[in-house]
Design an enzyme around this catalytic site. Structure first.
Site, short mmCIF file in Angstrom:
data_model
loop_
_atom_site.label_atom_id
_atom_site.label_comp_id
_atom_site.label_asym_id
_atom_site.label_seq_id
_atom_site.Cartn_x
_atom_site.Cartn_y
_atom_site.Cartn_z
N ARG A 1 39.43 29.95 40.61
CA ARG A 1 40.46 28.92 40.71
C ARG A 1 40.16 27.63 39.94
NH1 ARG A 1 40.44 31.89 45.26
NH2 ARG A 1 42.46 32.63 45.95
N HIS B 1 42.46 33.16 38.23
CA HIS B 1 42.18 34.30 37.35
C HIS B 1 42.99 34.29 36.04
CE1 HIS B 1 39.57 35.76 40.36
NE2 HIS B 1 40.39 36.50 41.07
N HIS C 1 36.28 42.27 37.94
CA HIS C 1 36.86 42.23 39.28
C HIS C 1 36.91 43.62 39.91
CE1 HIS C 1 39.42 40.65 42.48
NE2 HIS C 1 39.22 39.44 41.98
N GLU D 1 31.58 39.22 41.98
CA GLU D 1 31.99 38.71 40.67
C GLU D 1 31.00 37.68 40.17
OE1 GLU D 1 36.27 37.45 41.21
OE2 GLU D 1 35.84 38.30 43.17
C1 BGC Z 1 39.44 35.65 44.76
C2 BGC Z 1 40.38 35.87 45.91
C3 BGC Z 1 41.61 36.53 45.42
C4 BGC Z 1 41.22 37.84 44.80
C5 BGC Z 1 42.42 38.52 44.19
C6 BGC Z 1 39.09 37.00 44.22
O1 BGC Z 1 38.26 36.85 43.12
O2 BGC Z 1 38.30 34.93 45.11
O3 BGC Z 1 40.70 34.66 46.53
O4 BGC Z 1 42.56 36.73 46.40
O5 BGC Z 1 40.28 37.64 43.80
O6 BGC Z 1 42.46 39.82 44.48
#
Ligand code: BGC
Length: 376
Positions: free
Chosen positions: A108, A133, A207, A341
């Site tokens: 974020r 993201h 991810h 991650e």
């Molecule tokens: C974030 C989560 C988010 C997710 C999305 C993660 O990397 O920290 O807050 O909802 O990604 O699937």
């Protein structure tokens, strides 16, 4: 005399078992590819990387997504250990970044804005007022150019994407390469490289949602996790770091010794119950060091995470809610997969005391993360 007979029989049996194990043959090393569909008028492929040592990965150039990752359990059953979908259509429809590369800025950016060299930039808000993201169409939703090859470490897939100046609000034309290799040491190695023609910010990560049970048979609450972090970055109610760096000691974030994910999960709340937090990784003698170990006792599968990055986002799949049906017709409920991650800290562009995420012309962004797999 009788005892000698028994001992030689045991030795003989051991010899037979060991020879049998040594003779174990795996599918040979190779890379194949097939059409997976098309997006934005561009062909999307699905590449299969087989490492000749019992592991296989399928990776698509849409979103640089690892669609499946296969390894044996302690009984020799080869199963898939990541969440995802069978078809490209499902990824296009609604995917919580399953297996993708996220960027230009993973995680974020508060209020979807930042200042760089005195100039304010606005990136797309796509998580309430915040940017998550890489925005509405981040690197997880674009078609990358792909080049598959085999080198001394094993089969590899190099993915290349040119992100243009202004895309999702970011400054500078960014030239990005992400290379996945499935090494003969049973590692999924990810090498990231990028250059820019104007000062910009960058934070790329993978991810993948891991579930070591195999074909997502169970949730991940019994998986054991160790994170080599003495501190974490506390967040506000919208998951933006407050800017503090706090010790994990005495908190549910203490994973310095392996513990089951479920042990303290109910004590953590991040919009939903569960972990969604950045850990400040201990620095090692070498900047590339082991930062986490995940294991599942039932299947015997263990995964180590190695990286040169300063942070690790541990996300326990809190937002999975049973609305997505994935591979093997499994309905992904809360905690059905977890992400580890490797990254820079969330909202670093607005927290100058966090490690810098600025990339300037003439510099190269170059980082490596390895997920290494064993049976224990
Ligand atoms: C974030 C989560 C988010 C997710 C999305 C993660 O990397 O920290 O807050 O909802 O990604 O699937």
């Amino acid at each position: 005399m009788k005892r000698i007979h028994i001992l030689s029989f045991i030795a003989f049996l051991t010899f037979i078992i060991v020879s049998f194990m040594a003779c174990k043959t795996y599918p040979k090393m190779e890379i194949t590819q097939r059409e997976f569909g098309s997006v934005d008028g561009k062909k999307v492929e699905l590449f299969t990387l087989v490492n000749g040592r019992g592991m296989k990965a399928t990776i698509t150039n849409y979103g640089a997504i690892v669609q499946s990752l296969w390894m044996e359990d302690k009984n020799g059953n080869v199963e898939d250990i990541v969440l995802g979908f069978d078809s490209l259509k499902d990824y296009l429809n609604d995917s919580p970044y399953f297996g993708a590369i996220v960027g230009r800025y993973g995680n974020r950016i508060g209020q979807a804005r930042f200042t760089l060299d005195g100039k304010e930039y606005h990136v797309t808000p796509n998580d309430g007022p915040n940017h998550l993201h890489g925005g509405l169409k981040g690197f997880d939703k674009v078609v990358w150019d792909a080049r598959a090859y085999i080198d001394s470490s094993g089969p590899c897939l190099e993915l290349h994407y040119k992100s243009s100046d202004g895309e999702e609000g970011y400054p500078g034309n960014l030239d990005v390469y992400v290379t996945y290799c499935l090494s003969t040491d049973n590692e999924l190695r990810i090498d990231y490289r990028a250059t820019t023609d104007q000062p910009t910010i960058i934070n790329l990560t993978h991810h993948g949602y891991f579930n070591l049970s195999g074909n997502a048979q169970r949730d991940i609450l019994d998986h054991k996790l160790q994170i080599m972090a003495d501190n974490y970055t506390p967040v506000d109610s919208l998951l933006i770091p407050t800017g503090d760096i706090k010790p994990v000691e005495g908190t549910p974030f203490d994973f310095r010794n392996p513990k089951s994910i479920g042990q303290h999960i109910r004590k953590v709340f991040n919009k939903k119950p569960g972990y969604d937090n950045n850990f400040v990784l201990r620095t090692g003698v070498d900047s590339f060091r082991k930062v986490a170990v995940l294991s599942d006792t039932v299947s015997g599968r263990t995964m180590e995470v190695w990286t040169d990055q300063p942070g690790l986002q541990f996300y326990s799949g809190n937002f999975l809610d049973g609305s997505l049906k994935g591979k093997y017709k499994v309905v992904y409920q809360q905690y059905w997969g977890l992400c580890l991650e490797t990254q820079h800290f969330p909202d670093s562009p607005n927290k100058p005391w966090f490690p810098s995420v600025v990339l300037r012309p003439g510099e190269e962004y170059k980082t490596r993360t390895v997920y290494k797999f064993f049976i224990q």
